[in-house]
Scaffold this active site. Structure first.
Site, PDB file in Angstrom:
ATOM      1  N   CYS A 193       0.479   3.810  -6.186  1.00 38.51           N
ATOM      2  CA  CYS A 193      -0.517   3.092  -5.386  1.00 38.51           C
ATOM      3  C   CYS A 193      -0.704   1.744  -6.053  1.00 38.51           C
ATOM      4  O   CYS A 193      -0.759   1.653  -7.296  1.00 38.51           O
ATOM      5  CB  CYS A 193      -1.828   3.876  -5.366  1.00 38.51           C
ATOM      6  SG  CYS A 193      -3.226   2.969  -4.660  1.00 38.51           S
ATOM      7  N   HIS A 224      -3.182  -0.053  -6.395  1.00 39.61           N
ATOM      8  CA  HIS A 224      -4.406  -0.190  -7.178  1.00 39.61           C
ATOM      9  C   HIS A 224      -4.199   0.232  -8.638  1.00 39.61           C
ATOM     10  O   HIS A 224      -4.908  -0.238  -9.533  1.00 39.61           O
ATOM     11  CB  HIS A 224      -5.520   0.682  -6.596  1.00 39.61           C
ATOM     12  CG  HIS A 224      -6.150   0.140  -5.362  1.00 39.61           C
ATOM     13  ND1 HIS A 224      -5.532   0.166  -4.132  1.00 39.61           N
ATOM     14  CD2 HIS A 224      -7.362  -0.445  -5.150  1.00 39.61           C
ATOM     15  CE1 HIS A 224      -6.331  -0.367  -3.224  1.00 39.61           C
ATOM     16  NE2 HIS A 224      -7.446  -0.739  -3.809  1.00 39.61           N
ATOM     17  N   CYS A 257       0.867  -1.176   0.000  1.00 41.53           N
ATOM     18  CA  CYS A 257       0.000   0.000   0.000  1.00 41.53           C
ATOM     19  C   CYS A 257       0.902   1.223   0.000  1.00 41.53           C
ATOM     20  O   CYS A 257       1.705   1.403   0.916  1.00 41.53           O
ATOM     21  CB  CYS A 257      -0.880  -0.011   1.250  1.00 41.53           C
ATOM     22  SG  CYS A 257      -1.920   1.452   1.449  1.00 41.53           S
TER      23      CYS A 257
END
Length: 271
Positions: free
Chosen positions: A186, A188, A73
């Site tokens: 990030c 994601h 993260c």
């Protein structure tokens, strides 16, 4: 040799991009993954809240007698890595330093773009690591607060007018800055790689923070002689803090393969 598992955690499912690379590099390793899906995203939270959440995430994972923890993260890596390292007597690695070093080494012009959550950008951590490696580099940072919730809801594909509109707005300043390297700060964001690449063009090198973090973990474990035996059968166990029903469908997007087996639901407030 060390047969203990590797713990990996993220605010949601983005950290599975790091799991994917770990499985490719170290197929014999056992991995325990925790996604804090009940509290995603972390990037808009205060530092105090992010540190609190990160401590709870690590406390849960440490039940499994781990040999290392990967903070998959960017937000936690930029905000809480030092605290977690001081408080835990086992290797804890983030994704920021490996990704920053990769960007500093691969840029041709020294003009590096960075996209991340608001907390990551606010911390200045990527810039610090980039400038340690390449002091003269110019870093152009852009917070992208809508990316994580859109990815968590599966809005990742080219042709999706929502993600394409948001991405075009976020990336316009980096296009104007003529960066030749862009850090996806990030874990994601790799799911948006096709959308980002279509906007930035083929001449911009995209740095995947999850991939670079996984490579750093693999290198550390090799150096320490802490890898599982070569004939070991690796595997993954998955835990989340919210409903498990949609996990398999969404996780398959991040991992690139179907998720089988049970997914555990964790009351993370107990830790």
């Amino acid at each position: 040799m060390d047969t203990r598992p590797i713990g990996v955690f993220d605010s949601g499912l983005g950290g599975l991009t790091a799991v994917r690379e770990l499985c490719r590099l170290l197929p014999g390793e056992e991995i325990v993954y925790f996604g804090d899906t009940g509290r995603v995203p972390y990037g808009s939270r205060s530092r105090e809240t992010i540190v609190k959440y990160a401590r709870q995430d690590v406390a849960f994972l440490r039940q499994f007698d781990l040999k290392a923890v990967v903070i998959a993260c960017g937000t936690v890596s930029t905000t809480a890595l030092e605290v977690l390292t001081e408080e835990n007597a086992l290797p804890i690695l983030g994704v920021v330093a490996p990704a920053a070093r990769a960007a500093a080494r691969r840029t041709r012009s020294g003009r590096i773009g960075l996209i991340g959550t608001q907390a990551s950008i606010r911390s200045g951590a990527y810039e610090k690591w980039i400038h340690q490696e390449r002091p003269e580099a110019q870093v152009f940072a852009q917070a992208c607060p809508l990316f994580v919730p859109l990815v968590e809801n599966g809005r990742t594909r080219p042709g999706d007018v929502v993600i394409e509109t948001v991405a075009a707005e976020y990336l316009a300043p980096l296009q104007a800055a003529e960066v030749d390297t862009l850090v996806l700060g990030c874990t994601h964001y790799p799911l948006l790689e096709a959308v980002i690449r279509s906007i930035m063009g083929p001449g911009v090198d995209l740095i995947n923070a999850g991939t670079e973090g996984a490579r750093a973990v693999a290198e550390l474990l090799r150096e320490r002689g802490a890898l599982a035996p070569q004939d070991a059968q690796g595997g993954c166990r998955y835990f989340v803090s919210d409903h498990v029903e949609d996990f398999a469908r969404l996780a398959s997007l991040f991992l690139g393969w179907d998720v089988t087996g049970a997914v555990g639901q964790v009351d993370i407030d107990l830790y």
